[in-house]
Design a protein around this motif. Structure first.
Motif, mmCIF file in Angstrom:
data_model
loop_
_atom_site.group_PDB
_atom_site.id
_atom_site.type_symbol
_atom_site.label_atom_id
_atom_site.label_comp_id
_atom_site.label_asym_id
_atom_site.label_seq_id
_atom_site.Cartn_x
_atom_site.Cartn_y
_atom_site.Cartn_z
ATOM 1 N N GLU A 65 -3.574 15.434 66.000
ATOM 2 C CA GLU A 65 -2.495 14.560 65.533
ATOM 3 C C GLU A 65 -2.069 13.543 66.589
ATOM 4 O OE1 GLU A 65 0.823 16.653 63.838
ATOM 5 O OE2 GLU A 65 -0.473 17.972 62.662
ATOM 6 N N TRP A 66 -2.547 13.709 67.819
ATOM 7 C CA TRP A 66 -2.176 12.790 68.895
ATOM 8 C C TRP A 66 -2.800 11.424 68.642
ATOM 9 C CZ3 TRP A 66 -2.105 14.863 74.539
ATOM 10 C CH2 TRP A 66 -1.347 16.040 74.602
ATOM 11 N N LEU A 67 -2.092 10.389 69.053
ATOM 12 C CA LEU A 67 -2.654 9.049 69.071
ATOM 13 C C LEU A 67 -3.787 9.050 70.087
ATOM 14 C CD1 LEU A 67 -1.993 6.254 67.830
ATOM 15 C CD2 LEU A 67 -0.627 5.795 69.856
ATOM 16 N N ALA B 132 -3.191 4.378 72.516
ATOM 17 C CA ALA B 132 -1.899 4.487 73.187
ATOM 18 C C ALA B 132 -1.815 3.484 74.334
ATOM 19 C CB ALA B 132 -1.686 5.908 73.706
ATOM 20 N N ARG B 133 -2.852 3.428 75.136
ATOM 21 C CA ARG B 133 -2.894 2.490 76.263
ATOM 22 C C ARG B 133 -2.751 1.046 75.766
ATOM 23 N NH1 ARG B 133 -5.118 1.947 81.541
ATOM 24 N NH2 ARG B 133 -5.711 4.113 81.649
ATOM 25 N N ALA C 226 3.044 12.067 72.464
ATOM 26 C CA ALA C 226 1.624 11.788 72.251
ATOM 27 C C ALA C 226 1.278 11.465 70.799
ATOM 28 C CB ALA C 226 0.781 12.965 72.731
ATOM 29 N N LYS C 227 2.143 11.801 69.861
ATOM 30 C CA LYS C 227 1.888 11.498 68.452
ATOM 31 C C LYS C 227 2.559 10.195 68.029
ATOM 32 C CE LYS C 227 2.414 13.342 63.771
ATOM 33 N NZ LYS C 227 2.835 14.512 62.972
ATOM 34 N N THR C 228 3.823 10.027 68.411
ATOM 35 C CA THR C 228 4.596 8.874 67.942
ATOM 36 C C THR C 228 4.614 7.723 68.946
ATOM 37 O OG1 THR C 228 6.672 9.659 68.909
ATOM 38 C CG2 THR C 228 6.130 10.425 66.672
ATOM 39 N N LEU C 229 4.279 8.000 70.178
ATOM 40 C CA LEU C 229 4.340 7.073 71.307
ATOM 41 C C LEU C 229 5.772 6.610 71.607
ATOM 42 C CD1 LEU C 229 2.070 6.295 73.205
ATOM 43 C CD2 LEU C 229 2.035 4.048 72.150
ATOM 44 N N ASN C 230 6.751 7.388 71.174
ATOM 45 C CA ASN C 230 8.135 7.106 71.554
ATOM 46 C C ASN C 230 8.335 7.542 73.001
ATOM 47 O OD1 ASN C 230 8.897 6.163 69.010
ATOM 48 N ND2 ASN C 230 9.434 8.208 68.306
ATOM 49 N N PRO C 231 9.028 6.730 73.818
ATOM 50 C CA PRO C 231 9.319 7.146 75.191
ATOM 51 C C PRO C 231 10.228 8.379 75.183
ATOM 52 C CG PRO C 231 9.761 4.806 74.892
ATOM 53 C CD PRO C 231 9.515 5.401 73.531
ATOM 54 N N VAL C 232 9.873 9.362 75.998
ATOM 55 C CA VAL C 232 10.656 10.589 76.105
ATOM 56 C C VAL C 232 11.486 10.576 77.381
ATOM 57 C CG1 VAL C 232 10.507 13.111 76.294
ATOM 58 C CG2 VAL C 232 8.976 11.871 74.756
#
Length: 93
Positions: free
Chosen positions: A35-37, A42-43, A81-87
């Protein structure tokens, strides 16, 4: 003399614990790897936002980058890693 050594050692321990807390890793949600991008996608998305990536890696359940923000500041960012939202984001000089 011994009490002084004990106090100095205690202060050193407190200082090291304090710096460890500041550098704590991000807590990203766990997803199945499928499910990860994809890393290259992502890059590309991060770079499209104006970030210059010096290092891109997987850290636990997060994608992590070291690089430069669009304004030129050093930055370390953990992304979901799935949504690429900053954590978690940390800026340097």
């Amino acid at each position: 003399m011994k009490p002084f050594v004990l106090v100095a050692a205690t202060l050193g321990l407190v200082a090291s614990l304090g710096s460890t807390a500041v550098m704590a890793k991000a807590n990203c949600k766990a997803y199945p790897k499928e499910e990860w991008l994809k890393e290259d996608e992502a890059r590309s998305r991060i770079e499209a936002q104006g970030y210059k990536i010096n290092k891109f890696k997987v850290d636990g359940n997060c994608y992590e980058i070291y690089g430069r923000a669009p304004d030129g500041r050093k930055v370390e960012i953990y992304y979901d890693a799935k949504t690429l939202n900053p954590v978690k984001t940390e800026y340097g000089e």
